[in-house]
Design a protein around this motif. Sequence first.
Motif, PDB file in Angstrom:
ATOM      1  N   ALA A 336      13.515  32.408 -27.664  1.00 14.19           N
ATOM      2  CA  ALA A 336      15.670  31.901 -26.763  1.00 14.19           C
ATOM      3  C   ALA A 336      14.645  30.080 -26.249  1.00 14.19           C
ATOM      4  O   ALA A 336      12.658  30.460 -26.325  1.00 14.19           O
ATOM      5  CB  ALA A 336      15.758  32.493 -25.497  1.00 14.19           C
ATOM      6  N   HIS A 337      14.689  29.356 -26.224  1.00 16.20           N
ATOM      7  CA  HIS A 337      14.708  27.742 -25.665  1.00 16.20           C
ATOM      8  C   HIS A 337      15.006  28.534 -23.946  1.00 16.20           C
ATOM      9  O   HIS A 337      15.305  28.445 -23.730  1.00 16.20           O
ATOM     10  CB  HIS A 337      15.734  27.043 -26.304  1.00 16.20           C
ATOM     11  CG  HIS A 337      15.900  26.983 -27.503  1.00 16.20           C
ATOM     12  ND1 HIS A 337      14.079  26.427 -28.681  1.00 16.20           N
ATOM     13  CD2 HIS A 337      16.800  27.067 -28.655  1.00 16.20           C
ATOM     14  CE1 HIS A 337      14.936  26.515 -29.886  1.00 16.20           C
ATOM     15  NE2 HIS A 337      16.286  27.079 -30.138  1.00 16.20           N
ATOM     16  N   PRO A 338      13.971  27.848 -23.924  1.00 13.53           N
ATOM     17  CA  PRO A 338      13.229  27.738 -22.248  1.00 13.53           C
ATOM     18  C   PRO A 338      14.433  26.891 -21.801  1.00 13.53           C
ATOM     19  O   PRO A 338      14.795  25.604 -21.695  1.00 13.53           O
ATOM     20  CB  PRO A 338      12.143  27.567 -22.331  1.00 13.53           C
ATOM     21  CG  PRO A 338      11.415  26.219 -23.519  1.00 13.53           C
ATOM     22  CD  PRO A 338      12.527  27.032 -24.823  1.00 13.53           C
ATOM     23  N   VAL A 339      14.968  27.626 -20.248  1.00 10.84           N
ATOM     24  CA  VAL A 339      15.751  26.994 -19.538  1.00 10.84           C
ATOM     25  C   VAL A 339      15.619  26.964 -18.432  1.00 10.84           C
ATOM     26  O   VAL A 339      15.131  28.114 -17.850  1.00 10.84           O
ATOM     27  CB  VAL A 339      17.200  27.734 -19.541  1.00 10.84           C
ATOM     28  CG1 VAL A 339      17.700  26.579 -18.784  1.00 10.84           C
ATOM     29  CG2 VAL A 339      17.734  27.167 -20.911  1.00 10.84           C
ATOM     30  N   VAL A 340      14.914  25.872 -17.735  1.00 12.30           N
ATOM     31  CA  VAL A 340      14.913  25.683 -15.946  1.00 12.30           C
ATOM     32  C   VAL A 340      15.511  25.589 -15.092  1.00 12.30           C
ATOM     33  O   VAL A 340      16.915  24.734 -15.542  1.00 12.30           O
ATOM     34  CB  VAL A 340      13.255  24.926 -15.886  1.00 12.30           C
ATOM     35  CG1 VAL A 340      12.443  25.178 -16.514  1.00 12.30           C
ATOM     36  CG2 VAL A 340      13.428  23.274 -16.092  1.00 12.30           C
ATOM     37  N   ALA A 341      15.736  26.240 -13.580  1.00  7.11           N
ATOM     38  CA  ALA A 341      16.247  25.904 -12.984  1.00  7.11           C
ATOM     39  C   ALA A 341      16.626  24.293 -11.948  1.00  7.11           C
ATOM     40  O   ALA A 341      17.404  23.674 -11.878  1.00  7.11           O
ATOM     41  CB  ALA A 341      16.579  27.320 -11.873  1.00  7.11           C
ATOM     42  N   THR A 342      14.880  23.918 -11.747  1.00 16.57           N
ATOM     43  CA  THR A 342      14.617  22.995 -11.186  1.00 16.57           C
ATOM     44  C   THR A 342      13.828  21.835 -12.532  1.00 16.57           C
ATOM     45  O   THR A 342      12.983  22.372 -12.972  1.00 16.57           O
ATOM     46  CB  THR A 342      14.592  22.773  -9.744  1.00 16.57           C
ATOM     47  OG1 THR A 342      13.449  23.196  -9.733  1.00 16.57           O
ATOM     48  CG2 THR A 342      15.226  23.441  -9.560  1.00 16.57           C
ATOM     49  N   ALA A 343      13.729  20.762 -12.825  1.00 17.11           N
ATOM     50  CA  ALA A 343      12.855  20.410 -13.347  1.00 17.11           C
ATOM     51  C   ALA A 343      12.640  18.786 -12.572  1.00 17.11           C
ATOM     52  O   ALA A 343      13.243  18.206 -11.436  1.00 17.11           O
ATOM     53  CB  ALA A 343      13.831  19.834 -15.004  1.00 17.11           C
TER      54      ALA A 343
END
Length: 343
Positions: A336-343
Amino acid sequence: MDFGVVLQTDPPASRVVDLARQAETHGFSHVWTFDSHLLWQEPFVIYSQILAATRKVVVGPMVTNPATRDWTVIASHFATLNEMFGNRTVCGIGRGDSAVRTLNGRPSNLATLRDAVHVIRELGSSRAVELNERTVRFPWSVGSALEVWVAAYGPRALELTGQVGDGFILQLADPDIARWMVRAVRDSAEAAGRDPDDVTICLAAPGYVGDGSSPSARAHMREQCRWFGGMVGNHVAEIVRRYGTDSAIPQALTDYVREREGYDYNQHGRAGNTHAAFVPDEIVERFCLLGSPHEHVEKLRELEALGCDQFALYLQHDNKEETLRQYGERVIPAMAHPVVATA
């Protein structure tokens, strides 16, 4: 990349439905089945139960054919399931293999396959079509949407797939061979005035998750999946008869069938069959995904880089549930392509 699972409809049908339910729980988006009505139970009946027991998975045959089923009946199956469960079907189709040959028949020619793709897609998508000098449609079907994915190996079949297929099904996971075949389909699509990216690329092969470092465990995995090289060899042998060994088809695909002596459809797609001994270990390793979750991820990333949109996992071996679990917990998340909550 999406992930599908390919099941045989062996009795009891409730077992097939349960495996489909597990597959959805572990993150698979598609549930495919063989379609060979003498060898296994009728898949379209079971699709209804799979769809009722799941929420999102898309179901379809890998693959049906134009010879053993009336095209309008195939389309009616899909349109009915779509009305009942909300457009959760896809039609995989090819010229015909086990379903035809067990009846001592012959696979359909490519002109017939082309016509069948058109009729099934139009009727299955609530549209009218010209058939037998009449305009026909399902008056009860509204809003159904059906894609037709074509299974192919040979040059002319690959060309046809690029011209008319919504998707391309390639039943092997060898990166070198896949690269050549995917390019052939996309070149054909472009030559036909289509956007090559509009053709979904689906690679399908057995996957067995286990201890890849243990020689004995590795040998067991190969024996459980060697049947696949025999099944693919059944198609390759026909290609060799038609085109010879000096065609543009990769030699890696054609060389290994030289020792092939025959094929017993009573053992079609089954681990431990007696007609796949000619398949060398190297071909099993190249065509399939074996070993640790890390090994699976490495090969899947290579296939994804070639343009693979979906990998469909054949589960014809003795490690079905554990392989599904490992894919759900380790392989699919790693792809899966990573998805972050905050960046």
